[in-house]
Structure formats: C-alpha cells, structure tokens
Motif scaffolding. Structure first.
Motif, PDB file in Angstrom:
ATOM      1  N   UNK A 273     -25.483 -59.913  77.776  1.00 28.76           N
ATOM      2  CA  UNK A 273     -25.798 -58.727  77.043  1.00 28.76           C
ATOM      3  C   UNK A 273     -24.548 -57.854  76.600  1.00 28.76           C
ATOM      4  N   UNK A 274     -23.522 -57.882  77.589  1.00 30.01           N
ATOM      5  CA  UNK A 274     -22.436 -57.090  77.345  1.00 30.01           C
ATOM      6  C   UNK A 274     -21.629 -57.655  75.802  1.00 30.01           C
ATOM      7  N   UNK A 275     -21.786 -58.941  75.710  1.00 31.77           N
ATOM      8  CA  UNK A 275     -21.245 -59.671  74.706  1.00 31.77           C
ATOM      9  C   UNK A 275     -22.045 -59.246  73.254  1.00 31.77           C
ATOM     10  N   UNK A 276     -23.439 -59.043  73.527  1.00 32.17           N
ATOM     11  CA  UNK A 276     -24.099 -58.836  72.597  1.00 32.17           C
ATOM     12  C   UNK A 276     -23.808 -57.389  71.914  1.00 32.17           C
ATOM     13  N   UNK A 579     -16.110 -48.586  70.829  1.00 29.50           N
ATOM     14  CA  UNK A 579     -17.357 -48.324  71.335  1.00 29.50           C
ATOM     15  C   UNK A 579     -17.733 -49.636  71.983  1.00 29.50           C
ATOM     16  N   UNK A 580     -17.745 -50.920  71.393  1.00 32.04           N
ATOM     17  CA  UNK A 580     -17.978 -52.083  72.020  1.00 32.04           C
ATOM     18  C   UNK A 580     -17.335 -52.376  73.543  1.00 32.04           C
ATOM     19  N   UNK A 581     -16.112 -52.105  73.624  1.00 35.35           N
ATOM     20  CA  UNK A 581     -15.677 -52.219  74.888  1.00 35.35           C
ATOM     21  C   UNK A 581     -16.064 -51.161  75.958  1.00 35.35           C
ATOM     22  N   UNK A 582     -16.347 -49.808  75.409  1.00 32.73           N
ATOM     23  CA  UNK A 582     -17.172 -48.989  76.641  1.00 32.73           C
ATOM     24  C   UNK A 582     -18.426 -49.308  76.863  1.00 32.73           C
ATOM     25  N   UNK A 583     -19.323 -49.798  75.976  1.00 34.20           N
ATOM     26  CA  UNK A 583     -20.557 -50.251  76.246  1.00 34.20           C
ATOM     27  C   UNK A 583     -20.333 -51.411  77.220  1.00 34.20           C
ATOM     28  N   UNK A 644      -3.900 -51.755  69.712  1.00 31.86           N
ATOM     29  CA  UNK A 644      -3.390 -52.037  70.921  1.00 31.86           C
ATOM     30  C   UNK A 644      -3.681 -50.834  71.781  1.00 31.86           C
ATOM     31  N   UNK A 645      -2.761 -49.811  71.271  1.00 31.59           N
ATOM     32  CA  UNK A 645      -2.974 -48.398  72.047  1.00 31.59           C
ATOM     33  C   UNK A 645      -4.337 -47.848  72.081  1.00 31.59           C
ATOM     34  N   UNK A 646      -4.911 -47.945  70.972  1.00 31.24           N
ATOM     35  CA  UNK A 646      -6.353 -47.654  71.108  1.00 31.24           C
ATOM     36  C   UNK A 646      -7.121 -48.137  72.217  1.00 31.24           C
ATOM     37  N   UNK A 647      -6.913 -49.534  72.543  1.00 33.29           N
ATOM     38  CA  UNK A 647      -7.627 -50.259  73.249  1.00 33.29           C
ATOM     39  C   UNK A 647      -7.275 -49.575  74.665  1.00 33.29           C
ATOM     40  N   UNK A 648      -5.947 -49.715  74.825  1.00 30.10           N
ATOM     41  CA  UNK A 648      -5.341 -49.104  76.101  1.00 30.10           C
ATOM     42  C   UNK A 648      -5.732 -47.769  76.503  1.00 30.10           C
ATOM     43  N   UNK A 649      -5.959 -46.865  75.614  1.00 30.27           N
ATOM     44  CA  UNK A 649      -6.240 -45.523  75.883  1.00 30.27           C
ATOM     45  C   UNK A 649      -7.762 -45.522  76.360  1.00 30.27           C
ATOM     46  N   UNK A 650      -8.719 -46.325  75.408  1.00 33.50           N
ATOM     47  CA  UNK A 650     -10.102 -46.333  75.780  1.00 33.50           C
ATOM     48  C   UNK A 650     -10.367 -46.943  77.232  1.00 33.50           C
ATOM     49  N   UNK A 651      -9.376 -48.010  77.527  1.00 32.13           N
ATOM     50  CA  UNK A 651      -9.693 -48.603  78.836  1.00 32.13           C
ATOM     51  C   UNK A 651      -9.464 -47.924  79.839  1.00 32.13           C
ATOM     52  N   UNK A 652      -8.211 -46.996  79.549  1.00 33.18           N
ATOM     53  CA  UNK A 652      -7.958 -45.909  80.857  1.00 33.18           C
ATOM     54  C   UNK A 652      -8.992 -45.124  81.154  1.00 33.18           C
ATOM     55  N   UNK A 653      -9.363 -44.503  79.961  1.00 32.30           N
ATOM     56  CA  UNK A 653     -10.425 -43.591  80.151  1.00 32.30           C
ATOM     57  C   UNK A 653     -11.547 -44.092  80.812  1.00 32.30           C
ATOM     58  N   UNK A 654     -12.139 -45.424  80.305  1.00 33.90           N
ATOM     59  CA  UNK A 654     -13.270 -45.889  80.822  1.00 33.90           C
ATOM     60  C   UNK A 654     -13.322 -46.122  82.460  1.00 33.90           C
TER      61      UNK A 654
END
Length: 725
Positions: A273-276, A579-583, A644-654
């Motif tokens: 479901x996460x991959x979906x 959005x995908x990574x956060x969900x 890359x930095x967008x994903x890093x920032x999102x991961x740190x927040x999440x």
C-alpha cells in the motif's frame, strides 16, 4: 489475501528466488544494456503549445536551426592562419557529422569579432537525438590552445555527463555506505544484505523496464537519475521493514513458516500500500503535457512497483530458506530483546508529545508555516548552462559568448509568420521591434519560403522572457496571417503556464486517490485526512527550504551551484516525490497503531506502541534514504541537487518532528475520533485482509501450543514485550 501470499511464498521458497533472479537478469540483459542509446535529451516542451508549433513549421520548411549547435571562440587573431587550418581540418575529418562551419576566419564579418576575440559556428547534421551523437564524435577533436567551446549542443552534452556522474556516484559511494548502515542497524551480515539485494535487483529491473518503454515513447535522460535515486532508496527501505518484522516475529518465538506468513501479511501488506501511494503520487505527473514528466513517472513508478513486488515475493521466500540463519555473520549483538519498549526513546518522545499535545501542535504548525514563507518568492525559468557548476568550462564559455555577443544568443525568441505578403510582414515586423527587453531588433533567420518567414532576436535578460512573450502576443496580426511565437524563451513561458493550469488537477487527483487508499489501509476516514494535512504542511516547509537555497542562494557557495529560477517541471516532480515519501512513512507508522488498536489497545497505548515499534526502523530508513540522496546532492546538475536536497529536507521533517511529535500529539487530541469510518469503509478494509493477521501462540518448541490459531490480545502482547529478556 496477504496471509495466503505469505504461506505461498514459504511453500515455494526454493523456486521463487531462482525464477525472480532469472527474470530480472534477462530483462536487464536483453533490454537494460541498450538504455543509453534509447534515452532522449528532449521532452521539456508542451507538445500542444504555440512554441512547439512554431518549431515544427520552421523545421518542416527550413530544416533544423543548427546555427547555435557548437560555438568555438578564439582569442589572439594573430594566429588566424593556424586557426583557419584547424577549422578546415575539423570539417574535413567529420563530413558525416558537420553540416557547415561559419567562421570569422573565412568571411571576416565584423559581427563575428569583438576586439581580439572571434568565433566560428559549427552546425551539425543530425536532427533530434542524432545531434548529440554527432557532437560526441567530434568532441575529442575540439582541442586547440586558447579555444573555448560553447553552444546549445555542448551545454546539453555537459548536462548529460553530469547526470551520468550521478549514477556512478551512487554505485561507488551510496551503496557501500548504505551497506554499512544496514550492518549497524541489524548487526548481521546476512540480514544487512537482504535490503541491498532488493535495491540492486530493483534498479536492474527498472532499467530494463525503462529501456522497453523508451522503445515506444520518449524517455528523457534525466529519468534514469530519478529512477536510480527513488528506486534504490525505497527498495532498501522496504527491505529494511520486511527484515525487521521477520526478525521481530522470530524473537516472539514464532515458527519460521508463521514468521514468514505474519511478516508478509503485516509489513508486506504495508509495503504494497505504501508503494501504491508513492505510485499514485507519481502518476499525478501524467496530468502534465511534457514528455519529460511522463517519462520520469513511467520509470519511477516501475522502480517503486518492482521494489514492492520483490519485497513481498523474493524476501519472504529467502526468509523461509534462511529461517534463524538470517542472523548469520553477526558482528555485534543487537539489543532488540534487551529493553522494555517503555524504556526506549521511541516510546518516551511520543508520550511526552501527548502530554503537551496542544502547545506542541500549535508550535510545530507555526514553525512549518514559517518555513513555507520563502516559497512565495519562487521564480521559474528553463534549463540552460546555469544548471551546471559555476566552474564548469562549457558554462563559462557560454556565459563569455552571451556577454560578448548578446545579440547572437543561442536561445533567441522567434516569430514564425505564415501567409503574409510584404506589406503585412512589414506590419508585423514593425510591431515586433517595438517590444522592450530585446537585445537587438528582429532579423530574418531564413529567406522567406512559401509564405513562411522566421524572425529572431535575443533577449537581454532571461528574467524578462515572460514580459517579452506577453508583448509579442499582443501583436495585431493582419487578417489571414498566422504569427507563432517560438524559441526557447517562449517554450519556458508556456511550460510555466502549463504548470499552473494543470497543477490544481494534479493536486486534487493525488489527494483524493491517496485518501481512498489510506482509508482502506487504516479502516478510518479521520486518519487519512490528518495524514493529508500533515503531508501538505511538511511539503510546504520543504519547498520553502528549497526556494531559500536554490532561488535565494542560501548555501550556494558551499554546495557549488548558482541560485536562480527553477524549471517548473522539476518543481512538479519534487512535489510528487515528497508527497509520496511522506505518505509512505505515514502508512508504516499508523499501520502499527491500527494493528495495536484492533488488538484491544486504547488510543494512547496504540500511539505509543506503534511509534515505539516503528520509530527506530523509520529513522533508520530515513537515514538510509538520506545517504542515497546525499550521493545525488553532490551532482553537478542543479535540478538533481534540487531533488536530492528536497528529499533530504522532507525526510528530516517526516522522521523527526512530524512522525515522532506532531502525529502523536494530534492523534491524542482526536482520541476516539481517530478510528471513525462508515461501516462500508470498515468492510472494504477487511475485504483486503486488513487486521486479519493470524498470529500463532508459540509453545516451547516455537510452534503453536494448540491446534488453534488466535489473535494475540494487546495487553498480553505488551506484557511479553516488557519481559522478553
């Protein structure tokens, strides 16, 4: 459904790994090795735009405008004879690649000279993708003392080389670093190899799939970097969750067949479901007309889907083969049985958050909104040499040319005029030259042919592209005369317009689709609504940080890039990815809470239990993803750094303030409302196997103590976890 799948994976544990390995290697061997020659440099434009129509008319009537392909600049005109001989030799040695060389040293036009510097324009024969191939054949011979190489094709080649370096960097640095991290997390060589195996096979398979797609549709070269980054990171994350759950079940005393089945029915279902949800977020890119976005979506969705498929087929089968030998090669004793969960950091942080729920919620929301503020100053542009590092030779040469000959820029604005007689053409010409922001007056690019005339002019400042295009659109063309605005500046403007026109539809589609999926996973309507709101807050903060960095210039010198306008398609891409990574992480966290809740826990107990059992793994997964992103953060290409930095920032927040603090606080405030949903939603969720995991009560032998399998009550489960040692 997932229970049966887990049992089947164990039953066919000897066949599945061999079959999957053979299929992946066959796909890669047959198709994947041909990907490089199938990738495209194009696809940035809107196929239905006026600029695309203008380019099509010009090419059909006059052929491709190759005047700006390669620019060779020479200093020191006292070597004129030597330079002329070099240019003659270059053209004679490459008759199949070079169409013509227009040089100051042949015609002595003062327009091609500025002081002690003059240039030659090398036009290449090939069209489309062949243009870059032609350039690469002559590139080894572009060596002459004091010569600078610029031009549109030279810039495209430099960008392509930068992207190729991203893949190499991931292979050389990211994979070994991730391997070490996994070894630290699991303490076992065999356990650490499992997620790496999924990651490597996922990339090989998705490269093969991407190559197949490239045979039917245009696939931009940039897609390969995104596929590698996203596919590798998520595949390893999924493997990490699966291995962790399998070892957790073994620690509880489950027999290997039951541990495989439960792992697949819990972590495996969550992975699917996460991959979906990641795939749904990426599929939102199909709303936009640019082939670039579509090709990235194709590749990334295939990589994510393959990662999930391998995680619920290959890994359960290997778990069945290994059993308790998954801890073979232990280099340190992990403490997964050594402490009560109440004594862990992952239990204490959410407990503290719930005690200060109201104040914490307000503070975090205000902080995230404050980080979003820079987003309002975002600027958009197009891909050009400024996406290369400031010290890149091709970028410096292009900047030198644009500064020395501003009226001959290689990215002019164009007017394609059809159906006009001389008087009507003069009328359009007069209006066009009244436009402000031009570096020079419009001039004919080709002699008029069959009633079609092409005019071109440089724009003094790229920031004025929108203003110039707007003024040109206001031209009052005579009746029966068609005027198309073309060139790179017009393409960039229309790409931005397509973004703002389609973005609301993309947002609506992604939010509705992920809301439905999360409702089925959680069996609730409140939890998905909360997840969407938090994801939007986190994404806003991420985009604000990116704007501060890449538009306003925070950290530009440190990370070796030039701040400036962003490509609108890249902004859309990072929004889909974030959005995908956060969900993705939301599903892993909340699924364990729902599992605890359905086993009799109160809301607060479920929150603590779910966070405690997943907090460490989510943090490890985020850290691994950050390492993978970090390798791409050293890319030479600004738009790859941006992602890359967008994903890093999102991961740190999440992985920190949102998942560990904001989620527990908000759920504590919602209390019993968290679990509300109409009966039909509960039934639909149950039909997909939600919370129907049969956990065997282990006896001394590790097998069920009785012939009956039953759900473990939450209180008993917690009691076991508290006294596992």
């Amino acid at each position: 459904m997932f229970n049966k799948w887990g049992s089947a994976a164990y039953r066919f544990r000897k066949v599945i790994p061999l079959a999957i390995l053979a299929i992946i290697l066959a796909i890669y061997g047959i198709f994947g090795t041909k990907l490089d020659e199938r990738l495209s440099q194009e696809g940035w434009d809107d196929p239905g735009s006026a600029s695309t129509q203008a380019a099509k008319i010009e090419q059909e009537m006059f052929g491709r405008d190759s005047s700006g392909d390669v620019i060779l600049m020479f200093e020191g005109l006292d070597r004129e004879t030597e330079i002329k001989a070099y240019l003659d030799t270059l053209q004679s040695e490459h008759p199949d690649e070079i169409k013509q060389v227009v040089s100051y040293f042949d015609n002595h036009q003062e327009l091609m000279r500025n002081g002690d510097t003059a240039f030659a324009a090398v036009a290449l024969k090939g069209d489309g993708e062949q243009t870059l191939k032609d350039y690469r054949k002559i590139k080894p011979d572009l060596e002459f003392e004091g010569m600078e190489v610029a031009g549109a094709t030279a810039v495209a080649d430099a960008l392509d080389e930068g992207m190729a370096g991203d893949i190499h960097r991931a292979e050389i640095y990211a994979l070994p670093a991730v391997g070490l991290l996994l070894l630290l997390v699991f303490g076992s060589i065999v356990a650490a190899l499992m997620p790496l195996l999924v990651g490597i096979l996922s990339i090989l398979g998705s490269i093969g799939v991407l190559s197949v797609l490239a045979g039917f549709t245009q696939v931009n070269v940039f897609a390969l970097s995104v596929v590698t980054l996203l596919g590798l990171g998520l595949a390893i994350d999924y493997g990490l969750f699966m291995v962790s759950r399998f070892r957790e079940e073994l620690d509880r005393g489950q027999a290997v067949p039951d541990a495989v089945r439960i792992t697949t029915a819990t972590a495996g279902k969550t992975v699917v479901f996460s991959a979906a949800m990641v795939a749904v977020a990426l599929s939102g890119l199909f709303v936009f007309p640019q082939a670039f976005l579509k090709s990235v979506a194709y590749g990334a969705i295939s990589a994510v889907g393959l990662a999930a498929l391998l995680s619920i087929t290959l890994l359960p089968a290997i778990f069945g083969l290994l059993g308790k030998r998954i801890d073979v090669g232990t280099i340190r004793k992990t403490r997964r049985d050594a402490r009560r969960i109440q004594d862990t950091w992952w239990y204490r942080v959410p407990a503290w958050s719930m005690r200060h729920a109201k104040a914490l919620t307000v503070a975090i929301v205000i902080a995230l909104l404050a980080l979003t503020v820079p987003l309002f100053g975002i600027k958009f542009g197009g891909i050009n040499e400024t996406y290369l590092p400031p010290n890149n030779e091709v970028r410096q040469a292009q900047a030198h040319f644009d500064e020395t000959w501003p009226t001959l820029r290689t990215d002019p604005i164009k007017l394609v005029i059809a159906g006009a007689d001389n008087a009507e053409l003069a009328q359009v010409y007069q209006q066009a030259n009244q436009v402000t922001g031009l570096a020079d007056r419009f001039k004919p690019v080709h002699p008029t042919k069959d009633g079609v005339t092409v005019l071109a002019a440089g724009i003094s400042n790229r920031d004025d592209n929108g203003s110039v295009v707007k003024q040109l659109r206001a031209i009052d063309a005579p009746e029966g005369v068609e005027v198309y605005i073309g060139g790179t500046p017009a393409m960039e403007v229309e790409s931005i317009e397509a973004l703002f026109h389609r973005l609301p539809w993309m947002a609506l589609y992604i939010v509705v689709a992920t809301f439905i999926l999360m409702s089925l996973v959680f069996g609730s309507l409140i939890l998905p609504a909360k997840a969407v709101i938090m994801t939007i807050l986190g994404m806003g903060a991420t985009l604000g940080v990116l704007t501060a960095m890449f538009v306003d210039g925070v950290g530009a010198e440190l990370f070796n890039f030039s701040p400036g306008p962003l490509m609108s398609p890249v902004l859309v891409l990072i929004m889909a990815i974030v959005y995908g990574l956060s969900t993705d992480y939301e599903v892993f966290l909340v699924s364990r809470m729902v599992e605890a809740r359905d086993n009799g826990a109160t809301t607060d107990e479920a929150i603590n239990y779910g966070t405690a059992r997943t907090g460490g793994i989510i943090t490890a997964a985020a850290l691994i993803m950050i390492v993978v992103c970090g390798a791409f953060g050293f890319s030479e290409i600004v738009m790859m750094k941006y992602i890359a930095f967008g994903m890093i920032a999102a991961l740190l927040f999440d992985a920190t303030i949102i998942r560990m603090m904001l989620v527990p606080a908000v759920m504590h405030l919602l209390r019993e409302d968290n679990w509300w949903a109409p009966k039909w939603v509960k039934k639909a969720s149950a039909a997909l196997g939600h919370n129907q995991v049969v956990v065997a009560q282990p006896g001394r032998s590790g097998r069920p103590a009785t012939g009956n399998n039953e759900l473990v009550p939450f209180n008993e489960l917690i009691n076991r976890l508290q006294h596992e040692d």
